[in-house]
Scaffold this motif. Structure first.
Motif, PDB file in Angstrom:
ATOM      1  N   TRP A 328       0.834  -1.210   0.000  1.00 52.38           N
ATOM      2  CA  TRP A 328       0.000   0.000   0.000  1.00 52.38           C
ATOM      3  C   TRP A 328       0.868   1.259   0.000  1.00 52.38           C
ATOM      4  CZ3 TRP A 328      -3.308   3.018   3.820  1.00 52.38           C
ATOM      5  CH2 TRP A 328      -4.447   3.515   3.178  1.00 52.38           C
ATOM      6  N   ALA A 347      -1.237   7.587   4.967  1.00 58.23           N
ATOM      7  CA  ALA A 347      -1.834   6.293   5.319  1.00 58.23           C
ATOM      8  C   ALA A 347      -2.297   6.278   6.773  1.00 58.23           C
ATOM      9  CB  ALA A 347      -0.826   5.169   5.073  1.00 58.23           C
ATOM     10  N   TRP A 397      -4.339 -11.271   0.967  1.00 56.72           N
ATOM     11  CA  TRP A 397      -4.412  -9.808   1.092  1.00 56.72           C
ATOM     12  C   TRP A 397      -3.228  -9.108   0.441  1.00 56.72           C
ATOM     13  CZ3 TRP A 397      -9.079  -8.717   2.109  1.00 56.72           C
ATOM     14  CH2 TRP A 397      -9.828  -9.459   3.022  1.00 56.72           C
ATOM     15  N   LYS A 400      -2.506  -7.415  -5.191  1.00 51.84           N
ATOM     16  CA  LYS A 400      -2.855  -6.015  -5.420  1.00 51.84           C
ATOM     17  C   LYS A 400      -4.359  -5.736  -5.392  1.00 51.84           C
ATOM     18  CE  LYS A 400      -1.494  -2.057  -8.216  1.00 51.84           C
ATOM     19  NZ  LYS A 400      -0.676  -1.598  -9.356  1.00 51.84           N
ATOM     20  N   ASN A 402      -6.619  -6.975  -3.664  1.00 48.52           N
ATOM     21  CA  ASN A 402      -7.217  -7.202  -2.342  1.00 48.52           C
ATOM     22  C   ASN A 402      -6.674  -6.273  -1.260  1.00 48.52           C
ATOM     23  OD1 ASN A 402      -8.553  -9.419  -3.516  1.00 48.52           O
ATOM     24  ND2 ASN A 402      -6.785 -10.743  -3.124  1.00 48.52           N
ATOM     25  N   ARG A 403      -5.763  -5.350  -1.630  1.00 49.78           N
ATOM     26  CA  ARG A 403      -5.117  -4.519  -0.614  1.00 49.78           C
ATOM     27  C   ARG A 403      -6.092  -3.590   0.099  1.00 49.78           C
ATOM     28  NH1 ARG A 403       0.162  -3.197  -4.378  1.00 49.78           N
ATOM     29  NH2 ARG A 403       1.099  -5.269  -4.203  1.00 49.78           N
ATOM     30  N   ILE A 404      -7.054  -3.072  -0.645  1.00 50.83           N
ATOM     31  CA  ILE A 404      -8.032  -2.190  -0.014  1.00 50.83           C
ATOM     32  C   ILE A 404      -8.840  -2.953   1.032  1.00 50.83           C
ATOM     33  CG2 ILE A 404     -10.072  -0.747  -0.388  1.00 50.83           C
ATOM     34  CD1 ILE A 404      -7.442   0.480  -1.340  1.00 50.83           C
ATOM     35  N   VAL A 407      -6.847  -3.140   4.193  1.00 52.69           N
ATOM     36  CA  VAL A 407      -6.850  -1.869   4.927  1.00 52.69           C
ATOM     37  C   VAL A 407      -8.176  -1.662   5.645  1.00 52.69           C
ATOM     38  CG1 VAL A 407      -6.718   0.636   4.689  1.00 52.69           C
ATOM     39  CG2 VAL A 407      -5.137  -0.820   3.408  1.00 52.69           C
ATOM     40  N   VAL A 408      -9.287  -2.037   5.004  1.00 54.01           N
ATOM     41  CA  VAL A 408     -10.607  -1.871   5.625  1.00 54.01           C
ATOM     42  C   VAL A 408     -10.711  -2.733   6.883  1.00 54.01           C
ATOM     43  CG1 VAL A 408     -13.079  -2.315   5.336  1.00 54.01           C
ATOM     44  CG2 VAL A 408     -11.777  -1.207   3.507  1.00 54.01           C
ATOM     45  N   SER A 411      -8.516  -1.471   9.577  1.00 52.90           N
ATOM     46  CA  SER A 411      -9.115  -0.290  10.209  1.00 52.90           C
ATOM     47  C   SER A 411     -10.133  -0.688  11.267  1.00 52.90           C
ATOM     48  CB  SER A 411      -9.785   0.589   9.154  1.00 52.90           C
ATOM     49  OG  SER A 411      -8.854   1.083   8.220  1.00 52.90           O
TER      50      SER A 411
END
Length: 538
Positions: A328, A347, A397, A400, A402-404, A407-408, A411
């Motif tokens: 990321w 970030a 994860w 590429k 699946n990176r979002i 992060v979700v 979070s």
């Protein structure tokens, strides 16, 4: 049999929410704003420190801090914080909350500025000086934990006490957010100002001399909110509970609170003297009576805070490494030094804005409705679930597309840490211990948490820096990997959920009802009917 409550304390318990409550939240909360800014801003600049002071001429990649140096830079303030929590927690019960409150701020202001002024003839000297001042900065920060929590709990009414204490702690979220925003502004300003032909990206990623100013400015900014708060802290009167129950000065307690609440309060000197002779108000921290009444309570607050901080601080301090691991944040050699600070700050600011800050304020809004026990149990449960959801399919994860998603979910672990044990572990120790030991016991609980934070900072540093067996180009041995780190953190959160059952539920009760300080013959009966009315093991 419970005795009649002192009028001054009853007035505080039943007071409607008014201006002095909000004033106390801001004054105490600005200390926590500064604490969080100072503790977490270092993670924004550690990669920059590596580029500036550990780059080898002709090397194929930008410099990075060696693991032992990075551990020292990140963890030394936590060591100071642990020592400060124990020392100032004890001192707050001996000298009074207000008397000690100003000392911590002065230490924070001086050491924030000194950290940014760390100079030396060689890199080791600069880093050593920085670590020295970061330790004493942490020492001052440590004092803020027991003092702010105790002052707010003793000022608050019993109906909304949890929300007020949690609101003080919630300022930590704004401090983390401010650290990211200040780093974004400073790095963007420098990136714009010094963009010249000589400052273009080269194969190893460039680092201009002016980059040395960035980390200094970011660290020194922590002195600003602390300095602005000092005057108002010195204007606060001592809490009535300390003055009446510990200092035994009924007249002063009544006079101080009469001004604060704007009502006439009787001094009741004879009642204070009578309470002082009660056996329930004389046992010490290391007595059998304390172990009988509050021993399991203290085990509960220390273990849950210890376990929570292993996960919370390792996540916060090294999320930049985790984001780099999943791609990321771009590789260091594709950015210049200032751009790297900007990307890391961006970030971390996004995480703080979307999950960290909202989580704190969900706790503030709901803690006096749901109760501390339910929120803490729920928080640990969801942190466990989300950690395993990241760890078990970890390689999924890293792809590429699946990176979002990573992060979700990542979070959400921050959201439920703050709408969960990160807030409640701070609130409960300020409510369940006697006034004469309240600051000390909160300090012990908080210091236990910082011991966990030190394990998170030092222990998981190697795992975060050495993500897999292929990352050995810096000469370091491979670590256990981000995946295994996340699994360990999941297990830690699960243990926190189990130890939560030792923590009592203080919702809706006065502090003296919880601690038995107005008892005349025996302690109040324990109601174990439901989590909302439970007082915990005794």
């Amino acid at each position: 049999m419970a005795g009649e409550q002192l009028q001054v304390l009853n007035a505080l318990d039943l007071a409607k929410t008014q201006w002095y409550h909000f004033t106390a939240i801001v004054i105490a909360g600005m200390g926590f704003f500064t604490d969080a800014y100072d503790l977490f801003s270092i993670s924004l600049v550690t990669k920059l420190l590596g580029r500036i002071y550990y780059h080898v001429d002709g090397a194929a990649k930008p410099g990075i801090l060696p693991p032992n140096v990075s551990a020292a830079v990140n963890g030394v303030a936590l060591c100071g914080t642990l020592a400060g929590q124990l020392f100032f927690g004890w001192l707050g019960d001996k000298m009074g909350r207000k008397s000690v409150y100003g000392m911590t701020l002065i230490l924070m202001v001086v050491c924030s500025i000194a950290s940014g002024l760390s100079f030396g003839d060689e890199p080791k000297a600069v880093i050593a000086t920085l670590c020295f001042f970061r330790f004493w900065l942490g020492f001052g920060i440590g004092g803020d934990y027991p003092l702010s929590a105790t002052i707010m709990s003793e000022y608050a009414n019993k109906k909304t006490r949890g929300a007020f204490i949690a609101a003080v702690f919630a300022m930590q979220g704004f401090g983390i957010l401010a650290g990211g925003i200040v780093s974004l502004i400073v790095s963007a300003a420098f990136d714009h100002k010094f963009k010249a032909p000589s400052y273009q990206l080269d194969p190893v990623g460039s680092t201009v001399p002016q980059a040395d100013y960035i980390w200094r400015i970011i660290l020194m900014f922590g002195a600003v909110p602390a300095g602005l708060t000092y005057y108002w802290r010195m204007k606060m009167p001592e809490t009535a509970r300390y003055t009446a129950l510990v200092a035994k000065n009924a007249k002063k307690a009544a006079a101080d609170m009469s001004k604060v609440l704007q009502v006439d309060i009787e001094a009741e000197e004879s009642k204070v003297e009578k309470l002082a002779t009660e056996p329930t108000n004389s046992f010490g921290l290391f007595s059998k009576e304390f172990a009988k009444r509050h021993g399991l309570h203290l085990i509960g607050t220390t273990t849950t805070w210890f376990l929570l901080d292993i996960a919370f601080y390792s996540q916060n301090l090294f999320q930049k490494d985790i984001f780099s691991a999943i791609g990321w944040i771009p590789k260091a050699e594709t950015m210049n030094a200032v751009q790297e600070v900007y990307r890391i700050a961006k970030a971390q600011t996004l995480i703080a804005l979307c999950s960290t800050v909202p989580g704190y304020w969900f706790t503030v809004a709901l803690i006096d409705y749901m109760g501390r026990f339910a929120i803490q149990l729920m928080g640990f449960f969801f942190m466990t679930v989300f950690m395993f959801a990241l760890a078990i399919p970890y390689h999924h994860w890293t792809l590429k597309p699946n990176r979002i998603g990573f992060v979700v979910i990542y979070s959400f672990t921050f959201f439920f840490a703050n709408f969960g044990p990160n807030a409640t572990t701070f609130v409960v120790p300020a409510e369940i211990f006697p006034a004469r030991l309240r600051s000390t016991c909160h300090g012990i609980s908080a210091a236990s948490g910082k011991a966990g934070a030190i394990i998170g900072a030092f222990g998981f540093l190697y795992a975060a820096q050495n993500q897999d067996k292929t990352k050995t180009d810096a000469g370091y041995p491979p670590g256990i990997g981000v995946k295994n780190s996340l699994i360990v953190l999941g297990v830690v959160n699960f243990l926190g959920m189990l130890f939560t059952f030792l923590v009592p539920e203080p919702k809706g009760k006065s502090l003296e009802e919880l601690t038995g300080e107005n008892d005349q013959e025996d302690r109040p009966q324990v109601d174990q009917q439901s989590p909302s009315t439970r007082t915990g093991p005794v």
